[in-house]
Design a protein around this motif. Structure first.
Motif, short mmCIF file in Angstrom:
data_model
loop_
_atom_site.label_atom_id
_atom_site.label_comp_id
_atom_site.label_asym_id
_atom_site.label_seq_id
_atom_site.Cartn_x
_atom_site.Cartn_y
_atom_site.Cartn_z
N ASN A 99 -15.30 74.73 -92.37
CA ASN A 99 -15.63 74.90 -90.89
C ASN A 99 -15.37 73.56 -90.31
O ASN A 99 -14.73 73.62 -88.91
CB ASN A 99 -17.16 75.16 -90.79
CG ASN A 99 -17.47 76.48 -91.15
OD1 ASN A 99 -16.63 77.42 -91.26
ND2 ASN A 99 -18.86 76.59 -91.75
N GLU A 100 -15.57 72.66 -90.60
CA GLU A 100 -15.27 71.18 -89.91
C GLU A 100 -13.83 70.87 -90.05
O GLU A 100 -13.32 70.38 -88.89
CB GLU A 100 -15.69 70.02 -90.77
CG GLU A 100 -17.44 69.87 -90.76
CD GLU A 100 -17.83 68.95 -91.61
OE1 GLU A 100 -18.95 68.28 -91.47
OE2 GLU A 100 -17.49 68.52 -92.69
N GLU A 102 -11.51 73.35 -89.73
CA GLU A 102 -11.26 74.30 -88.61
C GLU A 102 -11.61 73.65 -87.03
O GLU A 102 -10.72 73.90 -86.07
CB GLU A 102 -11.85 75.62 -88.79
CG GLU A 102 -11.46 76.64 -87.94
CD GLU A 102 -9.90 77.16 -87.95
OE1 GLU A 102 -9.34 77.31 -86.97
OE2 GLU A 102 -9.40 77.07 -89.13
N ARG A 103 -12.70 73.03 -87.08
CA ARG A 103 -12.96 72.68 -85.66
C ARG A 103 -12.01 71.53 -85.39
O ARG A 103 -11.69 71.27 -84.12
CB ARG A 103 -14.43 72.00 -85.76
CG ARG A 103 -14.83 71.56 -84.56
CD ARG A 103 -16.31 71.68 -84.05
NE ARG A 103 -16.89 71.01 -83.04
CZ ARG A 103 -16.41 71.67 -81.70
NH1 ARG A 103 -16.15 72.55 -81.61
NH2 ARG A 103 -16.93 70.69 -80.91
N LYS A 106 -8.90 72.74 -84.32
CA LYS A 106 -8.74 73.57 -82.81
C LYS A 106 -8.88 72.26 -81.71
O LYS A 106 -8.19 72.39 -80.89
CB LYS A 106 -10.21 74.22 -82.61
CG LYS A 106 -9.95 75.43 -83.33
CD LYS A 106 -11.28 76.45 -83.05
CE LYS A 106 -11.16 77.90 -84.11
NZ LYS A 106 -12.37 78.45 -83.60
N ILE A 107 -9.50 71.36 -82.23
CA ILE A 107 -9.45 70.17 -81.09
C ILE A 107 -8.26 69.60 -81.07
O ILE A 107 -7.64 69.23 -80.08
CB ILE A 107 -10.56 68.89 -81.75
CG1 ILE A 107 -11.82 69.49 -81.67
CG2 ILE A 107 -10.23 67.75 -80.92
CD1 ILE A 107 -13.04 68.40 -82.46
N ILE A 112 -10.09 74.23 -77.82
CA ILE A 112 -11.45 74.20 -77.36
C ILE A 112 -11.62 74.37 -75.99
O ILE A 112 -10.89 73.63 -75.26
CB ILE A 112 -12.37 73.32 -78.06
CG1 ILE A 112 -12.33 73.72 -79.34
CG2 ILE A 112 -13.78 72.99 -77.79
CD1 ILE A 112 -13.13 72.50 -80.34
#
Length: 112
Positions: A99-100, A102-103, A106-107, A112
């Motif tokens: 999850n981290e 993927e974040r 995205k950043i 985002i």
């Protein structure tokens, strides 16, 4: 006809899938690739392209280096361990959860 490297690749893939309780179809979905691509690699002995290997690694939530961290790929030709110094980016990538990661993706891609 499968060659030694394809057999090693396929065996490693199945080992990682068992550890994560994943099917080939789930790996395809997580990796964002065509079912036929992975099927050809596993069943017909097709050599995967480098970008395909990276997609599989992303789907499994591991680094390319981590995927190939088994003999003979983590050894010198004489059989001695070839462990190198892990870069700060590899350390960071290996410390993050899926999850981290993927974040961060995205950043970095301004989603985002």
């Amino acid at each position: 006809m499968k060659n030694k490297h394809n057999t090693l690749f396929t065996n490693r893939l199945y080992k990682l899938m068992r550890e994560r309780n994943l099917t080939l179809n789930r790996v395809v979905t997580l990796s964002g690739m065509a079912t036929t691509t992975l099927s050809n690699i596993v069943n017909r002995g097709s050599a995967p392209r480098i970008d395909t290997v990276f997609k599989i690694c992303e789907g499994l939530g591991i680094s390319f280096t981590e995927f190939f961290d088994f003999p003979p790929y983590n050894q010198h030709l004489d059989g001695t361990p070839a462990k190198g110094k892990e870069s700060k980016w590899e350390k960071l990538g290996n410390a993050l959860t899926s999850n981290e990661k993927e974040r961060v993706r995205k950043i970095l891609s301004d989603e985002i």
